[in-house]
Design a protein around this motif. Structure first.
Motif, short mmCIF file in Angstrom:
data_model
loop_
_atom_site.label_atom_id
_atom_site.label_comp_id
_atom_site.label_asym_id
_atom_site.label_seq_id
_atom_site.Cartn_x
_atom_site.Cartn_y
_atom_site.Cartn_z
N GLU A 96 -36.35 -16.52 -81.78
CA GLU A 96 -37.28 -15.68 -81.01
C GLU A 96 -36.88 -15.59 -79.54
N ASP A 97 -35.87 -16.39 -79.13
CA ASP A 97 -35.31 -16.24 -77.77
C ASP A 97 -34.15 -15.25 -77.77
N GLY A 98 -33.84 -14.66 -78.93
CA GLY A 98 -32.75 -13.68 -79.02
C GLY A 98 -31.39 -14.30 -79.30
N HIS A 99 -31.33 -15.62 -79.58
CA HIS A 99 -30.01 -16.21 -79.88
C HIS A 99 -29.57 -15.83 -81.28
N THR A 100 -28.26 -15.84 -81.45
CA THR A 100 -27.71 -15.74 -82.80
C THR A 100 -26.55 -16.72 -82.87
N VAL B 259 -28.12 -11.79 -79.58
CA VAL B 259 -28.06 -11.08 -80.86
C VAL B 259 -27.32 -9.75 -80.72
N LEU B 260 -27.30 -9.19 -79.53
CA LEU B 260 -26.59 -7.92 -79.33
C LEU B 260 -25.09 -8.07 -79.55
N LEU B 261 -24.59 -9.31 -79.43
CA LEU B 261 -23.15 -9.53 -79.64
C LEU B 261 -22.75 -9.24 -81.08
N ALA B 262 -23.72 -9.33 -81.98
CA ALA B 262 -23.42 -9.06 -83.40
C ALA B 262 -23.18 -7.58 -83.63
N GLY C 250 -30.53 -4.24 -73.69
CA GLY C 250 -29.08 -4.05 -73.74
C GLY C 250 -28.24 -5.14 -73.06
N ASP C 251 -28.85 -6.19 -72.57
CA ASP C 251 -28.08 -7.25 -71.89
C ASP C 251 -27.76 -8.37 -72.90
N ALA C 252 -26.50 -8.43 -73.30
CA ALA C 252 -26.11 -9.39 -74.35
C ALA C 252 -26.18 -10.84 -73.90
#
Ligand code: 6PG
Length: 248
Positions: A150-154, A232-235, A225-227
């Motif tokens: 939920e912090d946006g990590h992947t 998760v945006l890196l995926a 949009g800030d990875a």
């Protein structure tokens, strides 16, 4: 059992030519089977044209039912290598390790025939473990299965993590992580993680998430949009669209 998933992409927030495909399922059962069928299809496709297929798996609490469903897929599992997207710095015998999760939920039924590569092993220090992982990682992977916090990590790429810039710029598929200070890492701050460079070896990527909170986080990440804030945006970097499977 493993019938056609026919996922319906209908996220109104999704822009045209999105770097991801949103598959929304009505409940956890439908989500489980559709995700397992989609991952099995990638493995089957690779097994038809290559001597071996390679599957990269995440830990966390979400994917276990998918792994159990996938384990029943009628594939030539003896030709499948299973490896990890990331691992907490724990031995595979520790029930909190991702290796334990994969062993208990995937390496059974038909998939018991697959070959598993753990990221940690007794007697290996962190550097040795990372070097070992990198020696095996520079090869095509059929699919990478990711989760999201939920912090946006992947994977083990946490927002605000000390050496995030170095990790993101790394040309190595795996790196050692010190996520001390990142609440999403919980008590397991020492980890090994796939990097964006490592993820580039995967011909397909799946993000398995459930619940309104994670859907909102995903949307917020896309809008921002800030990875570095939302790893998760890196995926979604590179040519390969991310298949996001979600259910309430
Ligand atoms: O070892 C880990 O912690 C992971 O591989 C991690 O990236 C996980 O996928 C997310 O934290 C989601 O975890 P949940 O499914 O428990 O929310």
């Amino acid at each position: 059992m493993l019938d056609d998933p026919t996922p319906v992409p209908h996220d109104p927030a999704q822009p045209a030519a999105a770097p991801y495909r949103w598959h929304e399922h009505r409940n956890a059962d439908a989500w489980t089977w559709a995700s397992a069928v989609a991952i099995a299809a990638e493995l089957r496709r690779d097994l038809a044209r290559r001597p071996r297929a390679r599957l990269l798996l995440s830990g966390g609490t979400t994917p276990a039912p998918v792994y159990r469903a996938l384990a029943r897929a009628p594939l030539d599992w003896a030709r499948v290598d299973v490896a990890l997207v990331d691992e907490r710095w724990l031995q595979p015998s520790d029930p909190d390790s991702n290796a334990w999760l994969v062993r208990s939920n995937l390496l059974r039924d038909n998939a018991a025939m697959s070959r598993f590569e753990s990221l940690t092993r007794p007697g290996h220090g962190m550097e040795e473990a990372v070097a070992f992982a990198n020696a095996h990682a520079r090869q095509h992977a059929s699919a990478a299965v990711l989760g999201m916090g939920e912090d946006g990590h992947t994977a083990s790429l946490f927002p605000g993590m000390a050496a995030l810039d170095r990790v993101l710029a790394s040309r190595q598929p795996y790196v050692a992580i010190d996520a001390g200070g990142s609440p999403g890492a919980r008590q397991w701050s020492k980890r090994i993680s796939l990097t964006p460079a490592g993820l580039a070896f995967a011909q397909s990527r799946f993000l398995l998430i459930q619940g309104k909170a994670k859907r909102d986080v995903f949307r917020q990440a896309m809008a921002d949009g800030d990875a570095k804030r939302w790893p998760v945006l890196l995926a979604m970097q590179g040519e390969v669209p991310l298949d996001v499977h979600w259910c309430p």
